[in-house]
Design a protein around this motif. Structure first.
Motif, PDB file in Angstrom:
ATOM      1  N   GLY A 148       0.795  -1.230   0.000  1.00 17.69           N
ATOM      2  CA  GLY A 148       0.000   0.000   0.000  1.00 17.69           C
ATOM      3  C   GLY A 148       0.822   1.272   0.000  1.00 17.69           C
ATOM      4  N   GLY A 149       2.120   1.150   0.185  1.00 16.86           N
ATOM      5  CA  GLY A 149       2.993   2.336   0.126  1.00 16.86           C
ATOM      6  C   GLY A 149       3.203   3.026   1.461  1.00 16.86           C
ATOM      7  N   GLY A 150       2.465   2.612   2.507  1.00 15.34           N
ATOM      8  CA  GLY A 150       2.679   3.117   3.858  1.00 15.34           C
ATOM      9  C   GLY A 150       2.751   4.629   3.954  1.00 15.34           C
ATOM     10  N   LYS A 151       3.638   5.101   4.854  1.00 15.06           N
ATOM     11  CA  LYS A 151       3.793   6.549   5.072  1.00 15.06           C
ATOM     12  C   LYS A 151       4.370   7.234   3.843  1.00 15.06           C
ATOM     13  CE  LYS A 151       4.456   6.157  10.049  1.00 15.06           C
ATOM     14  NZ  LYS A 151       5.469   6.002  11.097  1.00 15.06           N
ATOM     15  N   LEU A 152       5.141   6.488   3.054  1.00 14.16           N
ATOM     16  CA  LEU A 152       5.732   7.060   1.844  1.00 14.16           C
ATOM     17  C   LEU A 152       4.642   7.537   0.891  1.00 14.16           C
ATOM     18  CD1 LEU A 152       7.873   7.688  -0.244  1.00 14.16           C
ATOM     19  CD2 LEU A 152       8.373   5.265  -0.428  1.00 14.16           C
ATOM     20  N   ALA A 153       3.595   6.748   0.737  1.00 16.63           N
ATOM     21  CA  ALA A 153       2.496   7.128  -0.162  1.00 16.63           C
ATOM     22  C   ALA A 153       1.873   8.448   0.284  1.00 16.63           C
ATOM     23  CB  ALA A 153       1.448   6.027  -0.197  1.00 16.63           C
ATOM     24  N   GLU A 154       1.799   8.640   1.602  1.00 17.98           N
ATOM     25  CA  GLU A 154       1.172   9.867   2.136  1.00 17.98           C
ATOM     26  C   GLU A 154       2.011  11.103   1.863  1.00 17.98           C
ATOM     27  OE1 GLU A 154       0.438   9.117   6.283  1.00 17.98           O
ATOM     28  OE2 GLU A 154      -0.581   7.223   5.801  1.00 17.98           O
ATOM     29  N   LEU A 155       3.316  10.913   1.636  1.00 17.98           N
ATOM     30  CA  LEU A 155       4.192  12.073   1.400  1.00 17.98           C
ATOM     31  C   LEU A 155       4.161  12.541  -0.055  1.00 17.98           C
ATOM     32  CD1 LEU A 155       7.484  11.139   3.343  1.00 17.98           C
ATOM     33  CD2 LEU A 155       5.695  12.744   4.030  1.00 17.98           C
ATOM     34  N   LEU A 156       3.653  11.705  -0.942  1.00 20.31           N
ATOM     35  CA  LEU A 156       3.741  12.033  -2.375  1.00 20.31           C
ATOM     36  C   LEU A 156       2.814  13.193  -2.729  1.00 20.31           C
ATOM     37  CD1 LEU A 156       3.959   8.416  -3.827  1.00 20.31           C
ATOM     38  CD2 LEU A 156       5.824   9.994  -3.284  1.00 20.31           C
ATOM     39  N   THR A 157       3.278  14.007  -3.677  1.00 21.96           N
ATOM     40  CA  THR A 157       2.491  15.178  -4.074  1.00 21.96           C
ATOM     41  C   THR A 157       2.337  15.202  -5.601  1.00 21.96           C
ATOM     42  OG1 THR A 157       4.507  16.503  -4.171  1.00 21.96           O
ATOM     43  CG2 THR A 157       3.254  16.599  -2.121  1.00 21.96           C
ATOM     44  N   GLY A 158       1.765  16.285  -6.107  1.00 22.13           N
ATOM     45  CA  GLY A 158       1.386  16.487  -7.502  1.00 22.13           C
ATOM     46  C   GLY A 158       2.129  15.742  -8.592  1.00 22.13           C
ATOM     47  N   ASP A 159       3.403  16.073  -8.835  1.00 22.94           N
ATOM     48  CA  ASP A 159       4.118  15.506  -9.980  1.00 22.94           C
ATOM     49  C   ASP A 159       4.745  14.146  -9.696  1.00 22.94           C
ATOM     50  OD1 ASP A 159       3.547  17.538 -11.665  1.00 22.94           O
ATOM     51  OD2 ASP A 159       5.378  18.678 -11.239  1.00 22.94           O
ATOM     52  N   ASP A 160       4.670  13.712  -8.447  1.00 24.75           N
ATOM     53  CA  ASP A 160       5.289  12.432  -8.089  1.00 24.75           C
ATOM     54  C   ASP A 160       4.528  11.266  -8.732  1.00 24.75           C
ATOM     55  OD1 ASP A 160       7.012  13.898  -6.512  1.00 24.75           O
ATOM     56  OD2 ASP A 160       5.880  13.543  -4.661  1.00 24.75           O
ATOM     57  N   VAL A 161       5.236  10.161  -8.883  1.00 26.44           N
ATOM     58  CA  VAL A 161       4.602   8.960  -9.457  1.00 26.44           C
ATOM     59  C   VAL A 161       4.741   7.819  -8.446  1.00 26.44           C
ATOM     60  CG1 VAL A 161       4.553   7.325 -11.380  1.00 26.44           C
ATOM     61  CG2 VAL A 161       5.282   9.689 -11.781  1.00 26.44           C
ATOM     62  N   HIS A 162       3.630   7.141  -8.178  1.00 27.90           N
ATOM     63  CA  HIS A 162       3.642   6.017  -7.245  1.00 27.90           C
ATOM     64  C   HIS A 162       3.504   4.703  -8.017  1.00 27.90           C
ATOM     65  CE1 HIS A 162       1.894   4.072  -3.327  1.00 27.90           C
ATOM     66  NE2 HIS A 162       3.080   3.613  -3.650  1.00 27.90           N
ATOM     67  N   LEU A 163       4.548   3.887  -7.973  1.00 24.29           N
ATOM     68  CA  LEU A 163       4.507   2.555  -8.577  1.00 24.29           C
ATOM     69  C   LEU A 163       4.282   1.577  -7.426  1.00 24.29           C
ATOM     70  CD1 LEU A 163       7.599   3.018 -10.934  1.00 24.29           C
ATOM     71  CD2 LEU A 163       5.183   3.347 -11.488  1.00 24.29           C
ATOM     72  N   SER A 164       3.033   1.233  -7.225  1.00 25.44           N
ATOM     73  CA  SER A 164       2.635   0.499  -6.031  1.00 25.44           C
ATOM     74  C   SER A 164       2.371  -0.965  -6.359  1.00 25.44           C
ATOM     75  CB  SER A 164       1.362   1.159  -5.473  1.00 25.44           C
ATOM     76  OG  SER A 164       0.838   0.398  -4.436  1.00 25.44           O
ATOM     77  N   VAL A 165       3.183  -1.836  -5.778  1.00 23.30           N
ATOM     78  CA  VAL A 165       3.007  -3.282  -5.979  1.00 23.30           C
ATOM     79  C   VAL A 165       2.087  -3.784  -4.877  1.00 23.30           C
ATOM     80  CG1 VAL A 165       4.183  -5.521  -5.987  1.00 23.30           C
ATOM     81  CG2 VAL A 165       5.226  -3.545  -7.133  1.00 23.30           C
ATOM     82  N   GLU A 166       0.849  -4.011  -5.238  1.00 22.21           N
ATOM     83  CA  GLU A 166      -0.155  -4.375  -4.232  1.00 22.21           C
ATOM     84  C   GLU A 166      -0.002  -5.830  -3.828  1.00 22.21           C
ATOM     85  OE1 GLU A 166      -2.007  -2.608  -2.346  1.00 22.21           O
ATOM     86  OE2 GLU A 166      -1.255  -0.800  -3.301  1.00 22.21           O
ATOM     87  N   ALA A 167       0.849  -6.030  -2.818  1.00 24.82           N
ATOM     88  CA  ALA A 167       1.093  -7.363  -2.256  1.00 24.82           C
ATOM     89  C   ALA A 167       1.633  -7.160  -0.853  1.00 24.82           C
ATOM     90  CB  ALA A 167       2.094  -8.124  -3.118  1.00 24.82           C
ATOM     91  N   GLN A 168       1.703  -8.226  -0.063  1.00 27.95           N
ATOM     92  CA  GLN A 168       2.140  -8.124   1.333  1.00 27.95           C
ATOM     93  C   GLN A 168       3.476  -8.813   1.592  1.00 27.95           C
ATOM     94  OE1 GLN A 168       0.748  -6.246   3.675  1.00 27.95           O
ATOM     95  NE2 GLN A 168      -0.717  -5.595   2.108  1.00 27.95           N
ATOM     96  N   ASN A 169       3.855  -9.757   0.762  1.00 32.29           N
ATOM     97  CA  ASN A 169       5.086 -10.512   1.004  1.00 32.29           C
ATOM     98  C   ASN A 169       6.286  -9.766   0.409  1.00 32.29           C
ATOM     99  OD1 ASN A 169       7.147 -12.586  -0.191  1.00 32.29           O
ATOM    100  ND2 ASN A 169       6.175 -13.623   1.535  1.00 32.29           N
TER     101      ASN A 169
END
Ligand SMILES: O=C(CO)[C@@H](O)[C@H](O)[C@H](O)[C@H](O)COP(=O)(O)O
Ligand SMILES: [Zn+2]
Length: 197
Positions: A148-169
């Protein structure tokens, strides 16, 4: 304990996760590659950081940009922030381990550069600090995460890109991360010098 069955399960799970995420990740990977090419053509550079296996991934990716991936092209400006033992140990020793990447980002990062931050949990404090430092430097962040990207996802802003691998292991996430990094290398080469097919 049936080791063969375990191996089979690892291969099955890894392949299944990659197939599931192919559709989801293609567009964000293309966007990240376009941002990276834009940055490189404007004389910018890409700084890369991660811990443990992701530190190895950071170095793997920066080497493929700086040297080459699959086709001949000019060397591209990429620096892994995970490699200089003197820098890393002095920052960790004199300040704290949380600062090992952010100090380097403050020193090397310029407006328009990109930070590629790799974290399977999105919770590693030194990665979060690096992202904050990148934003202070007006850099774009490409975050390669899992869970889910944790706290890092919450820091992302406008031009940033999130490549999120939706898995737990963690291991499975890392296996997709390396595929994503190779896709990025391929897309960058493709935009810069074209593709054979
Ligand atoms: O490679 C592995 C596990 O497969 C480990 O070395 C792993 O990368 C380390 O535990 C890291 O410290 C995890 O950090 P992060 O991905 O949560 O930011
Ligand atoms: Zn590992």
């Amino acid at each position: 304990m049936d080791l063969i069955a375990r191996m089979n399960r690892h291969f099955q799970e890894s392949a299944q996760l990659k197939m599931t995420l192919a559709q989801v990740l293609a567009a964000p990977i293309a966007m990240a590659a376009e941002r990276m090419v834009q940055c490189l053509l404007a004389e910018g550079k890409i700084l890369v950081c991660g811990n443990g296996g992701s530190a190895a991934d950071a170095q793997h990716f920066s080497a493929e940009l700086l040297n080459r991936f699959e086709v001949e092209r000019p060397p591209l400006a990429a620096i892994a922030l995970t490699t200089d033992a003197s820098t890393l140990t002095s920052i960790a020793n004199d300040y704290q381990f949380d600062k090992v990447f952010s100090k380097q980002v403050h020193a090397l990062g310029q407006r328009g550069d990109i930070l590629l931050a790799i974290s399977t949990s999105g919770q590693s404090p030194n990665i979060l600090e690096a992202v904050r430092a990148a934003h202070e430097r007006d850099m774009v962040v490409v975050a390669l995460t899992g869970k889910g990207g944790g706290k890092l996802a919450e820091l992302l802003t406008g031009d940033d890109v999130h490549l999120s691998v939706e898995a737990q292991n963690t291991a499975r996430i890392q296996e997709v991360h390396i595929l994503v990094l190779h896709c990025l290398c391929d897309a960058i080469d493709c935009i810069l010098v074209g593709a054979d097919e």
